[in-house]
Scaffold this motif. Structure first.
Motif, short mmCIF file in Angstrom:
data_model
loop_
_atom_site.label_atom_id
_atom_site.label_comp_id
_atom_site.label_asym_id
_atom_site.label_seq_id
_atom_site.Cartn_x
_atom_site.Cartn_y
_atom_site.Cartn_z
N LEU A 1 2.76 3.16 9.50
CA LEU A 1 2.57 4.46 8.85
C LEU A 1 3.45 4.58 7.61
O LEU A 1 3.04 5.20 6.61
CB LEU A 1 2.91 5.58 9.84
CG LEU A 1 1.95 5.72 11.03
CD1 LEU A 1 2.45 6.81 11.98
CD2 LEU A 1 0.54 6.05 10.56
N ARG A 2 4.64 3.98 7.65
CA ARG A 2 5.50 4.03 6.47
C ARG A 2 4.88 3.25 5.30
O ARG A 2 4.99 3.64 4.14
CB ARG A 2 6.88 3.46 6.81
CG ARG A 2 7.89 3.73 5.69
CD ARG A 2 9.12 2.88 5.78
NE ARG A 2 9.86 2.93 4.52
CZ ARG A 2 10.73 2.04 4.13
NH1 ARG A 2 10.99 1.00 4.89
NH2 ARG A 2 11.36 2.15 2.99
N ILE A 3 4.19 2.15 5.62
CA ILE A 3 3.50 1.39 4.57
C ILE A 3 2.43 2.25 3.92
O ILE A 3 2.30 2.30 2.70
CB ILE A 3 2.89 0.10 5.17
CG1 ILE A 3 4.00 -0.88 5.56
CG2 ILE A 3 1.94 -0.55 4.17
CD1 ILE A 3 3.48 -2.14 6.21
N GLY A 4 1.64 2.95 4.76
CA GLY A 4 0.60 3.82 4.21
C GLY A 4 1.17 4.92 3.34
O GLY A 4 0.63 5.23 2.27
N SER A 5 2.29 5.50 3.76
CA SER A 5 2.94 6.55 2.98
C SER A 5 3.46 6.02 1.65
O SER A 5 3.32 6.66 0.60
CB SER A 5 4.08 7.16 3.78
OG SER A 5 4.81 8.10 3.01
N SER A 6 4.05 4.83 1.66
CA SER A 6 4.60 4.25 0.43
C SER A 6 3.49 3.89 -0.56
O SER A 6 3.67 4.00 -1.77
CB SER A 6 5.44 3.02 0.76
OG SER A 6 4.64 1.99 1.30
N GLU A 7 2.32 3.49 -0.06
CA GLU A 7 1.20 3.17 -0.95
C GLU A 7 0.69 4.44 -1.65
O GLU A 7 0.32 4.41 -2.82
CB GLU A 7 0.09 2.49 -0.16
CG GLU A 7 0.45 1.08 0.28
CD GLU A 7 -0.60 0.45 1.17
OE1 GLU A 7 -1.51 1.19 1.61
OE2 GLU A 7 -0.51 -0.77 1.43
N LEU A 8 0.68 5.56 -0.93
CA LEU A 8 0.29 6.82 -1.55
C LEU A 8 1.31 7.26 -2.60
O LEU A 8 0.94 7.83 -3.64
CB LEU A 8 0.14 7.90 -0.48
CG LEU A 8 -1.00 7.71 0.53
CD1 LEU A 8 -0.96 8.81 1.58
CD2 LEU A 8 -2.36 7.70 -0.18
N LYS A 9 2.59 6.98 -2.36
CA LYS A 9 3.62 7.32 -3.33
C LYS A 9 3.47 6.51 -4.62
O LYS A 9 3.77 7.00 -5.70
CB LYS A 9 5.01 7.10 -2.73
CG LYS A 9 5.38 8.13 -1.67
CD LYS A 9 6.77 7.87 -1.12
CE LYS A 9 7.15 8.90 -0.07
NZ LYS A 9 8.51 8.66 0.50
N VAL A 10 3.00 5.27 -4.50
CA VAL A 10 2.75 4.45 -5.69
C VAL A 10 1.66 5.09 -6.53
O VAL A 10 1.78 5.20 -7.76
CB VAL A 10 2.37 3.01 -5.28
CG1 VAL A 10 1.90 2.22 -6.51
CG2 VAL A 10 3.55 2.31 -4.63
#
Length: 308
Positions: free
Chosen positions: A45-54
């Motif tokens: 889930l943290r990976i998904g959140s970081s991709e949205l932040k990019v």
């Protein structure tokens, strides 16, 4: 008496073992452990959140347009037309009878106003802030991927320890059972030989003592096996039984220098430190932008519409 209590507790643990355990190889059991791991799911889930932040960082300093508006309904007695300023002739809707609004016979007339405004801002140059923000977001995304790999590595290490611990404990238990079975046979044989006068009573007692010790070892090995199996089931979150054995054909490590180089290049913690160092540098670059000139294109347009 103490030994009897110990044997009773271990026997209770053994009898509580489920008979419906599923035989699974190490690969299948680890796949099940990965699917049921809440820690691994949180890392995903943290990976998904970081991709949205990019994606958000890439849009942060793009040109933007803002629209605002308001509507009002006033009585001529209360409305101050001087606040409108100079109304140009190119207004979308010219106010009907505007020149006569100051007359006394116009009192009580309702005036509706609509104000519209549009503004735009285009950051042409931000002193490197836009690139720094995007780079920070991308590094955080890479850090999230590394955290996932580290979490997965720890889960795998924990799983391997517990899975093959059960394999070793099971082998030890089978060996203890075999020893107990053989000594039991020796006790029966010694009693027969003693009855025939071929051996002394002391010899029989020695064999019985060895048999009792073997039974204690067997009960303890069964208890350890049960505890190890329970720990493995808690990790996998399923009732399983290992079927893989230990592979004695371990590959050679090779040259020590090559081993060290391989460990350093694939060490996840070292890669994480490198990412953090790059991320810190990008924060410095972002702060440098506060002291560099910025170039922005800005514009706005307002409209006032009166309806009587």
């Amino acid at each position: 008496m103490k030994n009897n209590k110990c044997i009773f507790v271990l026997t209770a643990l053994i009898t509580s073992c489920s008979a419906d355990a599923v035989d699974l190889s190490a690969i299948d059991a680890y796949s099940l452990a990965s699917e049921n791991s809440s820690v691994l799911m949180a890392a995903k889930l943290r990976i998904g959140s970081s991709e949205l932040k990019v994606d958000a960082a890439k849009d942060l300093y793009l040109p933007n347009i803002r629209l605002t508006g308001n509507y009002g309904n006033f009585n001529v007695n209360d409305f101050n037309f001087n606040s409108l300023g100079n109304i140009s002739s190119d207004m979308p809707i010219a106010p009907y009878g505007y020149q006569d609004l100051s007359r006394k016979d116009s009192l009580g007339v309702s005036v509706k106003t609509t104000n519209l405004a549009v503004s735009g801002l285009w950051p042409v140059y931000t002193g490197g802030k836009r690139n720094a923000v995007i780079n920070i977001a991308e590094l955080e995304n890479a850090d999230a991927h590394l955290d996932y790999l580290i979490t997965e590595s720890r889960l795998y290490e924990n799983f391997i320890q517990k899975y093959y611990a059960v394999v070793l404990l099971n082998n030890h238990h089978l060996s203890a059972k075999h020893t107990t079975k053989n000594l039991k046979h020796h006790v029966e044989t010694s009693l027969k030989l003693y009855a025939q006068g071929l051996i002394s009573e002391l010899d029989v007692l020695k064999i019985k003592t060895a048999y009792e010790k073997a039974k204690t070892v067997e009960y303890k090995s069964e208890g350890r096996l049960e505890v190890g199996t329970r720990q493995l089931r808690e990790l996998v979150k399923a009732d399983i039984h290992p079927i893989d054995g230990l592979d004695d054909n371990n590959p050679e490590l090779g040259e020590l220098d090559l081993v060290i180089e391989n460990v350093l290049s694939n060490n996840l913690n070292l890669r994480k430190i490198i990412i953090k160092k790059k991320e810190l540098q990008e924060f410095i670059n972002y702060r440098k932008g506060d002291f560099l000139p910025g170039v922005y294109l800005a514009g706005s347009k307002s409209y006032i519409i009166l309806t009587i």
